[in-house]
Design a protein around this motif. Structure first.
Motif, PDB file in Angstrom:
ATOM      1  N   GLY A   1       0.489   1.826   5.080  1.00  0.00           N
ATOM      2  CA  GLY A   1       1.811   1.795   5.703  1.00  0.00           C
ATOM      3  C   GLY A   1       2.633   0.597   5.277  1.00  0.00           C
ATOM      4  N   TYR A   2       1.966  -0.500   4.899  1.00  0.00           N
ATOM      5  CA  TYR A   2       2.698  -1.690   4.464  1.00  0.00           C
ATOM      6  C   TYR A   2       3.405  -1.468   3.136  1.00  0.00           C
ATOM      7  N   LEU A   3       2.979  -0.465   2.386  1.00  0.00           N
ATOM      8  CA  LEU A   3       3.607  -0.200   1.097  1.00  0.00           C
ATOM      9  C   LEU A   3       5.045   0.281   1.246  1.00  0.00           C
ATOM     10  N   GLU A   4       5.463   0.567   2.478  1.00  0.00           N
ATOM     11  CA  GLU A   4       6.860   0.919   2.714  1.00  0.00           C
ATOM     12  C   GLU A   4       7.771  -0.291   2.534  1.00  0.00           C
ATOM     13  N   LEU A   5       7.211  -1.489   2.672  1.00  0.00           N
ATOM     14  CA  LEU A   5       7.974  -2.702   2.422  1.00  0.00           C
ATOM     15  C   LEU A   5       8.199  -2.857   0.921  1.00  0.00           C
TER      16      LEU A   5
ATOM     17  N   VAL B   1      -2.909  -5.543  -6.847  1.00  0.00           N
ATOM     18  CA  VAL B   1      -3.564  -4.449  -7.573  1.00  0.00           C
ATOM     19  C   VAL B   1      -2.564  -3.303  -7.677  1.00  0.00           C
ATOM     20  N   GLU B   2      -2.514  -2.660  -8.849  1.00  0.00           N
ATOM     21  CA  GLU B   2      -1.585  -1.548  -9.032  1.00  0.00           C
ATOM     22  C   GLU B   2      -2.329  -0.326  -9.530  1.00  0.00           C
ATOM     23  N   ASP B   3      -1.700   0.832  -9.321  1.00  0.00           N
ATOM     24  CA  ASP B   3      -2.330   2.081  -9.774  1.00  0.00           C
ATOM     25  C   ASP B   3      -1.977   2.333 -11.236  1.00  0.00           C
ATOM     26  N   ALA B   4      -2.435   3.470 -11.758  1.00  0.00           N
ATOM     27  CA  ALA B   4      -2.233   3.780 -13.175  1.00  0.00           C
ATOM     28  C   ALA B   4      -0.763   3.852 -13.541  1.00  0.00           C
ATOM     29  N   GLY B   5       0.081   4.153 -12.572  1.00  0.00           N
ATOM     30  CA  GLY B   5       1.515   4.247 -12.831  1.00  0.00           C
ATOM     31  C   GLY B   5       2.243   2.929 -12.685  1.00  0.00           C
ATOM     32  N   GLY B   6       1.538   1.858 -12.369  1.00  0.00           N
ATOM     33  CA  GLY B   6       2.146   0.544 -12.230  1.00  0.00           C
ATOM     34  C   GLY B   6       2.679   0.247 -10.848  1.00  0.00           C
ATOM     35  N   LYS B   7       2.468   1.188  -9.887  1.00  0.00           N
ATOM     36  CA  LYS B   7       2.927   0.949  -8.518  1.00  0.00           C
ATOM     37  C   LYS B   7       1.868   0.184  -7.733  1.00  0.00           C
ATOM     38  N   LEU B   8       2.333  -0.604  -6.767  1.00  0.00           N
ATOM     39  CA  LEU B   8       1.423  -1.416  -5.971  1.00  0.00           C
ATOM     40  C   LEU B   8       0.454  -0.536  -5.196  1.00  0.00           C
ATOM     41  N   ALA B   9      -0.828  -0.907  -5.252  1.00  0.00           N
ATOM     42  CA  ALA B   9      -1.856  -0.195  -4.502  1.00  0.00           C
ATOM     43  C   ALA B   9      -2.223  -0.992  -3.259  1.00  0.00           C
ATOM     44  N   ALA B  10      -2.875  -0.350  -2.308  1.00  0.00           N
ATOM     45  CA  ALA B  10      -3.195  -0.992  -1.029  1.00  0.00           C
ATOM     46  C   ALA B  10      -4.481  -1.810  -1.139  1.00  0.00           C
TER      47      ALA B  10
ATOM     48  N   VAL C   1      -6.126 -11.763   7.850  1.00  0.00           N
ATOM     49  CA  VAL C   1      -5.060 -12.746   7.608  1.00  0.00           C
ATOM     50  C   VAL C   1      -3.878 -12.087   6.905  1.00  0.00           C
ATOM     51  N   LEU C   2      -4.171 -11.290   5.875  1.00  0.00           N
ATOM     52  CA  LEU C   2      -3.094 -10.649   5.125  1.00  0.00           C
ATOM     53  C   LEU C   2      -2.334  -9.662   6.000  1.00  0.00           C
ATOM     54  N   SER C   3      -3.040  -8.939   6.836  1.00  0.00           N
ATOM     55  CA  SER C   3      -2.381  -7.990   7.728  1.00  0.00           C
ATOM     56  C   SER C   3      -1.408  -8.704   8.651  1.00  0.00           C
ATOM     57  N   ALA C   4      -1.811  -9.867   9.148  1.00  0.00           N
ATOM     58  CA  ALA C   4      -0.925 -10.632  10.026  1.00  0.00           C
ATOM     59  C   ALA C   4       0.337 -11.079   9.285  1.00  0.00           C
ATOM     60  N   ARG C   5       0.163 -11.523   8.038  1.00  0.00           N
ATOM     61  CA  ARG C   5       1.311 -11.957   7.251  1.00  0.00           C
ATOM     62  C   ARG C   5       2.245 -10.772   6.950  1.00  0.00           C
ATOM     63  N   PHE C   6       1.660  -9.632   6.635  1.00  0.00           N
ATOM     64  CA  PHE C   6       2.479  -8.443   6.376  1.00  0.00           C
ATOM     65  C   PHE C   6       3.226  -8.002   7.632  1.00  0.00           C
ATOM     66  N   ASN C   7       2.575  -8.120   8.784  1.00  0.00           N
ATOM     67  CA  ASN C   7       3.246  -7.780  10.041  1.00  0.00           C
ATOM     68  C   ASN C   7       4.465  -8.661  10.266  1.00  0.00           C
TER      69      ASN C   7
ATOM     70  N   VAL D   1       8.307  -8.339  -1.620  1.00  0.00           N
ATOM     71  CA  VAL D   1       7.877  -9.012  -0.391  1.00  0.00           C
ATOM     72  C   VAL D   1       6.357  -9.040  -0.314  1.00  0.00           C
ATOM     73  N   LEU D   2       5.726  -7.913  -0.558  1.00  0.00           N
ATOM     74  CA  LEU D   2       4.266  -7.835  -0.461  1.00  0.00           C
ATOM     75  C   LEU D   2       3.588  -8.755  -1.476  1.00  0.00           C
ATOM     76  N   VAL D   3       4.072  -8.739  -2.710  1.00  0.00           N
ATOM     77  CA  VAL D   3       3.456  -9.558  -3.756  1.00  0.00           C
ATOM     78  C   VAL D   3       3.656 -11.037  -3.468  1.00  0.00           C
ATOM     79  N   THR D   4       4.823 -11.414  -2.961  1.00  0.00           N
ATOM     80  CA  THR D   4       5.067 -12.825  -2.630  1.00  0.00           C
ATOM     81  C   THR D   4       4.120 -13.289  -1.547  1.00  0.00           C
ATOM     82  N   VAL D   5       3.940 -12.469  -0.524  1.00  0.00           N
ATOM     83  CA  VAL D   5       3.001 -12.832   0.546  1.00  0.00           C
ATOM     84  C   VAL D   5       1.597 -13.009  -0.026  1.00  0.00           C
ATOM     85  N   MET D   6       1.168 -12.065  -0.850  1.00  0.00           N
ATOM     86  CA  MET D   6      -0.183 -12.149  -1.418  1.00  0.00           C
ATOM     87  C   MET D   6      -0.322 -13.325  -2.370  1.00  0.00           C
ATOM     88  N   ARG D   7       0.620 -13.444  -3.268  1.00  0.00           N
ATOM     89  CA  ARG D   7       0.485 -14.425  -4.342  1.00  0.00           C
ATOM     90  C   ARG D   7       0.763 -15.848  -3.892  1.00  0.00           C
TER      91      ARG D   7
END
Length: 695
Positions: free
Chosen positions: A269-273, A291-300, A325-331, A277-283
């Motif tokens: 569900g976080y992939l709706e963001l 991590v991304e899928d074969a099409g280059g889109k962000l994977a969960a 921890v990551l879930s809290a940051r994404f929230n 935003v998601l990559v900045t939080v992670m990185r």
């Protein structure tokens, strides 16, 4: 001859500071051994580091300095002897040289006759020299931030020193620094190995001994292990790959001694963001790889690099903890994203009046108004010069560009300023031209960054940077030396890069004038831009310093044109004719400079020329000048330079047959005028007198 090992053990050093300190320590150790005559030919210097240590290993180190023979010069003979007898000055010199009076000799030089002595100074033991000199080199290592940790003691270092190794072969070198004496023991991994000391018998055993203690001291080995582990762990997810991130790889390499990669997951569900935003939080906040899928889109999924190799039970605990921890940051990010949308960017303009840009330059609201004016003029110039831009979209982008500074998401994740504004602009129904311009407004942040993707983004970025530079220069806050607290060099570098790579039809003088309130400030800013063009051509594009100087002497206001001319000069400079004509131009310039210093007149009066060689040069240069000017206007610079080189035989003949500084004043002035005209006609692409010819 022996190998030398030095290691300094510390409390954990910030990752961003390690690589430069590692390199500097190696350079300092090598320089020390070199100037003390302790390096054998073919010696090899290798450096290592982890968060807890910096180390240098040098092969081929002498255990004893060779004796040094020194020629000493003493007082003059007139002072050293009086009535044939040595004076106290002679006796003092003999004592200083460590020889008897009878061993002194006479040395004759341009100033006369002096006493001299040949002194052989016996070499010292390497252990003694290194122990005395190495502490100075340790203290000299640069750190962005230092600290004191011993009350009343003078030494400062990035972190407290815990241990040191200094081994020359099997002998301990008694180096002392910060109250710590070097020995032959080091420490392994703090958790996996514990506090037990590890004895290093000789330098060659260093890496292997540490590896047994769960420490990979070789940075390259550690980096490769991380990359292989990222690959291997990612392959456990079908069709997935980790998103390449060189900077993050370097960071985690310098954060670990025994790296271990763990795969984690998060709710889809976080992939709706937005991805940004998601990559900045992670990185940026968690040091996780996306991590991304074969099409280059962000994977969960995400990857984290640990500094410990856990057992199965510990691994699951660590994985679950990181996911939580990551879930809290994404929230948090999702809450801010939804909350910010309640107020549009347009309606946030008034809020900018309460956000200070700079105390003397006012608020971001005032800055936005200035940027709009600069942008409007730049888009007008572009349109006049047949470069299309959406003036309305640029004006709207300049108006709302800084409003995301008032958004909660940017306050929480400051790395996303600009990006968030662009995402919000798109989400709020503004045009794609506006959204992309706002999104890219801070690009390029470095010479490695891409430039904005659209003309509107380029013009917004240039306008913003030009306003900042002009405003700061107007307040007298220009960079000095290595100090640049407002990042003005980086901003100017960005402007130069954008003009060069996007080939915008704008001149640096125009940008300097629009971004500055006063002409005096604009002149200083223009000079500042010129310095950044030199940096771009030399350090970024890699052109030789004399090529850069030659091109800049012919003008660098038009950056894409300066780049094209530098490339053309680089392509043709290797030819024999071009080298000869460059040397001839240098000769012409020197003659004219000396003539001006003497008050000589240089008048272009071809009717006064009398020698066939000078008349031929005048005719041929005039004919070629028109041809070269046409090529220059068409930007056919290589062809133009090749045409100029064909003037060589006529220039050679002129200098072989003609005496420029003729006795008769009128003829002398005509010949100087001819040289001046040749220089002016053929120096509009580059000043060839600046080219350094081989030999």
């Amino acid at each position: 001859m022996a190998d030398f090992l030095f290691e300094i053990g510390l409390e954990e050093v910030p990752a961003r500071m390690i690589a430069s300190a590692q390199a500097e320590l190696a350079t300092r150790v090598e320089a020390l051994l070199g100037r003390e005559r302790l390096l054998e030919e073919g010696s090899l210097v290798t450096s290592y580091s982890t968060p807890r240590r910096l180390a240098v290993v040098v092969t081929g180190v002498r255990t004893q300095q060779p004796d040094a023979v020194e020629e000493m010069l003493g007082p003059s003979l007139k002072v050293a002897y009086k009535d044939g007898e040595p004076t106290p000055a002679a006796a003092a010199f003999a004592k200083k040289a460590g020889v008897s009076l009878s061993e002194l000799k006479t040395v004759t030089n341009a100033k006369g006759e002096y006493l001299g002595a040949t002194v052989t100074r016996p070499g010292k033991a390497a252990v003694e020299v290194i122990a005395a000199e190495l502490p100075k080199e340790i203290a000299g290592v640069y750190w962005a931030k230092n600290m004191y940790w011993r009350a009343g003691k003078p030494e400062r270092f990035v972190r407290p020193v815990k241990w040191m190794i200094a081994l020359l072969g099997e002998a301990v070198v008694p180096v002392e620094f910060a109250g710590v004496s070097a020995g032959n023991t080091t420490r392994g991994h703090r958790i996996l190995f514990g506090a037990e000391a590890i004895t290093i018998a000789r330098p060659a055993e260093y890496l292997a001994a540490l590896e047994k203690a769960f420490v990979l001291a070789d940075v390259a080995v550690r980096r490769q292990k991380i990359r292989k582990a990222l690959d291997a762990v990612t392959r456990t997810v079908s069709g997935a790959r980790w998103r390449e991130d060189l900077e993050l790889v370097e960071t985690v390499t310098h954060l670990t001694e025994w790296p271990y990669v763990v795969l984690g997951s998060f709710e889809t569900g976080y992939l709706e963001l937005p991805e940004e935003v998601l990559v900045t939080v992670m990185r940026d906040h968690q040091k996780y790889f996306a991590v991304e899928d074969a099409g280059g889109k962000l994977a969960a999924h995400f990857l984290t690099v640990l500094n410990i190799e856990p057992d199965a039970e510990g691994l699951e605990i660590i994985r679950t903890g990181n996911e939580r921890v990551l879930s809290a940051r994404f929230n948090d990010a999702r809450f801010f994203w939804e909350f910010d949308q309640k107020t549009t960017l347009v309606n946030r303009m008034e809020n900018l009046k309460h956000v200070t840009f700079q105390k003397d330059l006012g608020s971001y609201f005032a800055k936005a108004e200035r940027v709009r004016k600069v942008a409007a003029e730049l888009v007008r110039l572009c349109e006049e010069r047949k470069t299309d831009a959406d003036a309305a979209a640029l004006d709207q982008a300049a108006t709302i560009a800084k409003t995301d500074l008032t958004c909660e998401l940017v306050k929480e994740f400051t790395e996303l300023q600009g990006v968030v504004g662009g995402l919000y602009a798109r989400a709020q129904g503004l045009s794609e031209a506006v959204a992309l311009a706002v999104y890219d407004q801070y690009l390029p942040a470095s010479m490695e960054d891409a430039v904005p993707r659209t003309v509107e983004g380029l013009l917004l970025s240039i306008s913003d940077k030009a306003d900042t530079i002009g405003g700061m220069f107007g307040l007298g806050l220009e960079p000095t030396g290595s100090k640049d607290p407002f990042g003005l060099r980086r901003a100017a570098n960005g402007i130069v890069k954008m003009l060069a790579e996007a080939k915008l039809p704008l001149l640096l003088s125009e940008i300097a004038g629009l971004g500055s309130e006063h002409s005096a400030t604009a002149t200083k800013v223009e000079q500042f831009f010129t310095e950044r063009v030199e940096f771009y051509l030399k350090d970024v594009k890699g052109y030789a310093y004399d090529v850069v100087k030659a091109v800049q002497s012919a003008g660098a206001d038009d950056v894409p044109d300066a780049v094209a001319r530098a490339q053309a000069v680089t392509e043709v400079r290797g030819s024999e004719d071009f080298a000869a004509i460059s040397a001839a131009f240098k000769r012409m310039k020197n003659i004219l400079t000396q003539a001006r210093e003497k008050g000589e007149n240089a008048a272009w009066t071809p009717d006064f020329l009398v020698e066939p060689a000078e008349r031929t040069l005048a005719e041929e240069s005039g004919r070629l000048a028109a041809w070269v000017e046409g090529q220059r206007r068409e930007k056919q610079y290589v062809e133009a330079l090749q045409t100029i080189a064909t003037l060589r035989p006529h220039v050679d003949a002129f200098f072989d047959k003609v005496m420029v500084m003729a006795p008769e004043a009128r003829l002398r002035a005509a010949r100087l005028g001819l040289l001046n005209r040749v220089l002016q006609d053929f120096s509009r692409i580059a000043d060839f007198s600046e080219i350094v010819a081989a030999g």
